[in-house]
Design an enzyme around this catalytic site. Sequence first.
Site, PDB file in Angstrom:
ATOM      1  N   ASP A 138       0.866  -1.175   0.000  1.00 49.83           N
ATOM      2  CA  ASP A 138       0.000   0.000   0.000  1.00 49.83           C
ATOM      3  C   ASP A 138       0.901   1.223   0.000  1.00 49.83           C
ATOM      4  O   ASP A 138       1.626   1.464   0.974  1.00 49.83           O
ATOM      5  CB  ASP A 138      -0.902  -0.022   1.234  1.00 49.83           C
ATOM      6  N   VAL A 139       0.883   1.992  -1.079  1.00 50.73           N
ATOM      7  CA  VAL A 139       1.825   3.109  -1.201  1.00 50.73           C
ATOM      8  C   VAL A 139       1.567   4.229  -0.196  1.00 50.73           C
ATOM      9  O   VAL A 139       2.393   5.125  -0.046  1.00 50.73           O
ATOM     10  CB  VAL A 139       1.829   3.697  -2.633  1.00 50.73           C
ATOM     11  N   ASN A 185       3.372   5.560 -10.412  1.00 45.43           N
ATOM     12  CA  ASN A 185       2.169   5.475 -11.237  1.00 45.43           C
ATOM     13  C   ASN A 185       0.861   5.351 -10.461  1.00 45.43           C
ATOM     14  O   ASN A 185      -0.190   5.720 -10.969  1.00 45.43           O
ATOM     15  CB  ASN A 185       2.327   4.267 -12.183  1.00 45.43           C
ATOM     16  N   TYR A 206      -8.881  15.065  -7.538  1.00 40.03           N
ATOM     17  CA  TYR A 206      -7.907  14.524  -8.489  1.00 40.03           C
ATOM     18  C   TYR A 206      -7.047  15.634  -9.095  1.00 40.03           C
ATOM     19  O   TYR A 206      -5.812  15.531  -9.144  1.00 40.03           O
ATOM     20  CB  TYR A 206      -8.650  13.771  -9.581  1.00 40.03           C
ATOM     21  N   LYS A 244      -2.918  16.276  -8.918  1.00 37.44           N
ATOM     22  CA  LYS A 244      -2.080  16.200 -10.108  1.00 37.44           C
ATOM     23  C   LYS A 244      -1.321  17.503 -10.360  1.00 37.44           C
ATOM     24  O   LYS A 244      -0.204  17.483 -10.889  1.00 37.44           O
ATOM     25  CB  LYS A 244      -2.931  15.801 -11.323  1.00 37.44           C
ATOM     26  N   ALA A 300      -6.487   7.358 -21.926  1.00 41.37           N
ATOM     27  CA  ALA A 300      -6.019   6.004 -22.229  1.00 41.37           C
ATOM     28  C   ALA A 300      -7.101   5.005 -21.821  1.00 41.37           C
ATOM     29  O   ALA A 300      -7.757   5.168 -20.791  1.00 41.37           O
ATOM     30  CB  ALA A 300      -4.718   5.714 -21.488  1.00 41.37           C
TER      31      ALA A 300
END
Length: 246
Positions: free
Chosen positions: A56-57, A83, A151, A155, A184
């Site tokens: 878990d980052v 990522n 979000y 970013k 994407a």
Amino acid sequence: MAGTILITGASAGIGRAVAERFLDEGWNVALLARRAGPLEEVAAGRGATALPLPCDVTVEAEVEAAFAATLARFGRLDVLFNNAGVFAPARTIDEVTTEEWRHVLDVNLTGMFLAARAAFRTMRAQAPQGGRIINNGSISAHAPRPGSVCYTATKHAVTGLTRTLSLDGRAFGIACGQIDIGNARTALAAQIGVGVPQADGSVRAEPMMGLAPVVEAVLTMARMPAEANVQFLTVMATAMPFVGRG
């Protein structure tokens, strides 16, 4: 020339596609994500070059342990593909809960900080010194979508992280660049191809692109010689509504 790369968010989507390509290219790949099962799927049949590391980052101790395990297996770290990331439900700021805000902040920013810090420390200490950090930003690092306050804020912050790491890393041979990806085709972004709110208040489907161009871009950034760096790279679906007026 192949080396060792650590990829966060490697169990699905962009991270998984990048991991599979780097393994195909002969790199050693440390695979980080919360779910062990999908990581084992990526690593299956790859032998010692693939190292699945459930992590878990957002948890400092787990990140540090994953980097230690990577060093123990491969001896050094050449590239971090930072990522891992999440979205929050699309809504205006008055409808966003504090818990939603903190969750996106924890994964998209604190998680990136923890991984970048561990990579920077590793690259600074190893011999020969140096390496490369590639942060996954977003088109939202330049322009927001409606209802994306959590979000988009993270970013934009990632861009600040990228610039600072790029500057601070110079003395130690550590390059840092950012890839900003637009539309994407992943499970996480599937709704964009179905219909999402636009700046004019309408809801429309947007053009999408496959993962292959994204993977190729990350590979290009990672292969740069030590004296060169792709500082910022934008790869996006050609006709998506980004460069025009909303």
